[in-house]
Design a protein around this motif. Structure first.
Motif, mmCIF file in Angstrom:
data_model
loop_
_atom_site.group_PDB
_atom_site.id
_atom_site.type_symbol
_atom_site.label_atom_id
_atom_site.label_comp_id
_atom_site.label_asym_id
_atom_site.label_seq_id
_atom_site.Cartn_x
_atom_site.Cartn_y
_atom_site.Cartn_z
ATOM 1 N N ARG A 16 0.838 -1.195 0.000
ATOM 2 C CA ARG A 16 0.000 0.000 0.000
ATOM 3 C C ARG A 16 0.880 1.255 0.000
ATOM 4 N NH1 ARG A 16 -2.463 -0.393 5.063
ATOM 5 N NH2 ARG A 16 -3.655 -2.104 4.129
ATOM 6 N N ILE A 17 0.641 2.135 -0.940
ATOM 7 C CA ILE A 17 1.256 3.468 -0.939
ATOM 8 C C ILE A 17 0.135 4.481 -0.804
ATOM 9 C CG2 ILE A 17 2.607 5.158 -2.228
ATOM 10 C CD1 ILE A 17 4.145 2.934 -3.501
ATOM 11 N N PRO A 18 0.134 5.278 0.254
ATOM 12 C CA PRO A 18 -0.999 6.171 0.531
ATOM 13 C C PRO A 18 -1.257 7.172 -0.597
ATOM 14 C CG PRO A 18 0.462 6.020 2.427
ATOM 15 C CD PRO A 18 1.173 5.363 1.282
ATOM 16 N N ILE A 31 8.788 4.265 -3.406
ATOM 17 C CA ILE A 31 8.691 2.900 -3.930
ATOM 18 C C ILE A 31 8.083 2.001 -2.861
ATOM 19 C CG2 ILE A 31 10.669 3.217 -5.456
ATOM 20 C CD1 ILE A 31 12.333 1.563 -3.446
ATOM 21 N N SER A 32 7.833 0.750 -3.240
ATOM 22 C CA SER A 32 7.393 -0.279 -2.294
ATOM 23 C C SER A 32 8.393 -1.422 -2.361
ATOM 24 C CB SER A 32 5.989 -0.773 -2.651
ATOM 25 O OG SER A 32 6.030 -1.536 -3.848
ATOM 26 N N GLY A 80 1.698 -1.752 5.091
ATOM 27 C CA GLY A 80 0.618 -2.727 4.964
ATOM 28 C C GLY A 80 0.393 -3.117 3.513
ATOM 29 N N ARG A 81 -0.456 -4.114 3.343
ATOM 30 C CA ARG A 81 -0.747 -4.647 2.019
ATOM 31 C C ARG A 81 -2.260 -4.713 1.819
ATOM 32 N NH1 ARG A 81 3.549 -7.185 -0.342
ATOM 33 N NH2 ARG A 81 2.211 -8.607 -1.500
ATOM 34 N N ASP A 82 -2.687 -4.466 0.587
ATOM 35 C CA ASP A 82 -4.104 -4.533 0.246
ATOM 36 C C ASP A 82 -4.355 -5.763 -0.610
ATOM 37 O OD1 ASP A 82 -4.847 -2.124 1.519
ATOM 38 O OD2 ASP A 82 -4.030 -0.976 -0.166
ATOM 39 N N PRO A 83 -5.450 -6.485 -0.349
ATOM 40 C CA PRO A 83 -5.764 -7.668 -1.153
ATOM 41 C C PRO A 83 -6.145 -7.283 -2.573
ATOM 42 C CG PRO A 83 -7.603 -7.132 0.268
ATOM 43 C CD PRO A 83 -6.484 -6.208 0.665
ATOM 44 N N THR A 84 -5.831 -8.150 -3.518
ATOM 45 C CA THR A 84 -6.153 -7.882 -4.922
ATOM 46 C C THR A 84 -7.545 -8.419 -5.255
ATOM 47 O OG1 THR A 84 -4.955 -9.896 -5.494
ATOM 48 C CG2 THR A 84 -3.772 -7.814 -5.699
ATOM 49 N N PRO A 143 -15.398 -5.049 5.512
ATOM 50 C CA PRO A 143 -15.515 -3.648 5.088
ATOM 51 C C PRO A 143 -14.237 -2.837 5.229
ATOM 52 C CG PRO A 143 -16.682 -4.029 7.162
ATOM 53 C CD PRO A 143 -16.312 -5.369 6.612
ATOM 54 N N GLU A 144 -13.357 -3.196 6.163
ATOM 55 C CA GLU A 144 -12.130 -2.430 6.362
ATOM 56 C C GLU A 144 -10.938 -3.050 5.635
ATOM 57 O OE1 GLU A 144 -11.520 -1.929 10.532
ATOM 58 O OE2 GLU A 144 -13.360 -0.786 10.833
ATOM 59 N N SER A 145 -10.703 -4.328 5.848
ATOM 60 C CA SER A 145 -9.534 -4.969 5.232
ATOM 61 C C SER A 145 -9.742 -5.263 3.753
ATOM 62 C CB SER A 145 -9.198 -6.279 5.957
ATOM 63 O OG SER A 145 -10.165 -7.278 5.666
ATOM 64 N N LYS A 146 -11.009 -5.330 3.303
ATOM 65 C CA LYS A 146 -11.363 -5.682 1.930
ATOM 66 C C LYS A 146 -10.974 -7.122 1.594
ATOM 67 C CE LYS A 146 -12.784 -1.485 1.433
ATOM 68 N NZ LYS A 146 -14.234 -1.191 1.532
ATOM 69 N N LYS A 147 -10.673 -7.888 2.631
ATOM 70 C CA LYS A 147 -10.347 -9.291 2.417
ATOM 71 C C LYS A 147 -11.621 -10.143 2.461
ATOM 72 C CE LYS A 147 -5.599 -9.283 4.074
ATOM 73 N NZ LYS A 147 -4.610 -10.010 4.891
#
Length: 522
Positions: free
Chosen positions: A194-196, A207-208, A318-322, A337-341
């Motif tokens: 995640r890059i804000p 970068i990440s 942190g990381r966001d699910p695809t 609703p928050e993690s989107k997982k």
């Protein structure tokens, strides 16, 4: 575009990592000659199992199902980072995670070994050493390419069809796959860094970890923003190969881990020359005329603002699910609703015939071996050869900081929360690895701790080890803990001498005794 359509009655579909159907028809439009924009020749194929995601979990699931006699396809795609970085088949772990991280960690350890070698009698030609980032990067890259190729060969040998494209739900019984040309569109199962979006300049200049391992030149002076294991691991090996490295942490480091161990880790990292900018967060980033990245940040307690100049800035927040592109709502698959997982029980989602494994599952460990094991077990269940469920308890792991930290079970604080402090006993010891003796290396942080449950015959419910080769040490004890090992059984095990691992079976001092836990001899 590929459309996957059911031919007969559908029994199961598996989302994100795979779709399971009695019979699946894939209709693929593959351009073979030019007769206008949409000209194509079509073919059809039938599959028992379609895997979406060519990472560790997806590959394990696909190969297991193929071994059990099912006709399997893998649909795989990767989106380039904002800086254009992409990679091959195998997912995050192989390409931009565990494998390059461990290899670069090894490079840092070898640098320390060069310094130690003189104390062991080696006459080296120079007292100073220069590190070549390009040599390391190319060596890591070539090894990863060999793994990418090996996965393709395995899929071919197991007669698993590989489709280089992105899968999207059209309904709970239908997906489409948009095919892409070349090897630059392979998905890493799970999530992406995640890059804000709310920090001016962040996406343009930062970068990440997806970009770090393939930088064209040495990273130079680096700021890593984040306090999780990816932040600390990357800071550790960058510092070890000679980069001026700082960590900006808004709150505590390694929040979900035992904080006694975390304090020792960060203390050791500071002694190794890594700077911590604590209780701070970035406000903006910009490029200077000297091609540096200027970062303005503020202390979250005092509000004091400061500015730093860096060659590279990396986010590890942190990381966001695809999951966004999967169009899960049409299949009635609910996400948190928050993690989107994805919400699931025993890998089964809110749609009875749809499953998920790996990092996209809400509340489950984001670890490669977890995804692999879960994928294999699920494939066996769907092939009706086993009913074994994945056990997410007591998952061992290691953080590859300069001084490695391996653990299994729960932290001391979590044990007290679950079982109350009076029902917990802790056995612990500070020790000095024999390897450090001749070099006279100062290291006060090598530490081992066993958290035991008094009411259950002092069964060990948390084991924490800080020191060299921590992963190798913890792996064996993980098996023992899965079998319910007690403190008495551990200390009655003969140690292998002299090793760091034997410090676990030599634990004799309890925290409640108040004695000094420092080991003074054999």
């Amino acid at each position: 575009m590929i459309k996957i359509l059911p031919l007969d009655q559908i029994s199961q579909i598996t989302v994100f990592n795979y779709w399971q159907l009695n019979s699946i028809r894939i209709v693929s439009a593959t351009p073979l000659f030019t007769m206008g924009k949409d000209s194509s020749i079509c073919y059809t194929a039938h599959f028992d199992l379609v895997v979406i995601g060519g990472g560790s979990g997806g590959l394990a699931c696909a190969k297991e199902a193929s071994t059990l006699g099912k006709k399997v396809a893998i649909v795989d795609h990767v989106e380039p980072t904002v800086h254009g970085t992409t990679w091959g088949l195998g997912g995050t772990c192989v390409n931009v995670g565990c494998i390059p991280k461990k290899l670069m960690h090894q490079a840092a350890l070898l640098g320390q070994s060069l310094q130690d070698a003189r104390h062991y009698g080696w006459q080296l030609p120079s007292s100073s050493y220069e590190h070549s980032w390009e040599t390391l990067r190319d060596g890591v890259r070539n090894y990863i390419k060999s793994l990418n190729w090996g996965y393709r060969v395995q899929l071919k040998n197991k007669k698993i069809d590989y489709l280089n494209g992105k899968g999207t739900f059209l309904s709970r019984h239908e997906i489409k796959v948009d095919l892409k040309s070349g090897n630059n569109y392979v998905i890493a199962v799970g999530g992406r860094p995640r890059i804000p979006n709310n920090i001016p300049g962040a996406r343009e200049y930062a970068i990440s970890s997806d970009d770090l391992f393939s930088l064209d030149k040495a990273p130079g002076k680096v700021l890593i923003i984040g306090a999780g294991y990816i932040a600390l691991e990357c800071a550790g090996f960058l510092s070890g190969i000679g980069c001026d490295t700082s960590i900006m942490a808004r709150s505590i480091c390694l929040r979900s881990f035992d904080q006694d161990m975390v304090s020792l880790i960060t203390e050791n990292m500071e002694e190794e020359g890594i700077s911590f900018i604590r209780k701070s967060q970035p406000l903006r980033m910009s490029k200077t005329t000297g091609d540096k990245i200027e970062v303005e940040y503020e202390n979250t307690e005092t509000g004091l603002k400061s500015i730093g100049l860096y060659d590279n800035v990396m986010f590890a927040v942190g990381r966001d699910p695809t999951t966004a592109s999967l169009n899960l709502n049409v299949a009635n698959v609910k996400i948190h609703p928050e993690s989107k997982k994805i919400l699931a029980e025993n890998e089964q989602t809110t749609c009875p015939n749809i499953y998920a494994i790996g990092d996209v599952l809400h509340g489950k460990p984001e670890l490669t071996p977890v995804a692999i094991h879960a994928g294999r077990l699920l494939a066996r269940r769907l092939c009706n050869v086993s009913s074994t469920q994945m056990d997410y308890a007591q998952i061992p792991t290691t953080i590859f900081t300069p001084l490695e930290y391996g653990c299994i079970g729960i932290s001391e604080a979590k044990a007290e929360e679950l079982y109350f402090k009076e029902n917990i006993e802790v056995y612990h010891a500070f020790y000095l690895p024999l390897e450090y003796a001749i070099t006279q290396r100062v290291c006060k942080q090598c530490y081992v701790k066993a958290v035991c449950l008094k009411s259950d015959n002092e069964r060990i419910i948390g084991l924490h080890f800080l020191g060299p080769n921590a992963g190798e040490v913890i792996q064996g004890f993980a098996t023992a803990m899965k079998c319910g090992v007690t403190y008495d059984q551990v200390v009655n095990t003969i140690g292998i001498h002299p090793t760091c691992a034997e410090e676990v079976v030599k634990l004799r001092i309890s925290r409640s005794s108040g004695e000094d836990p420092t080991v003074t001899g054999c």
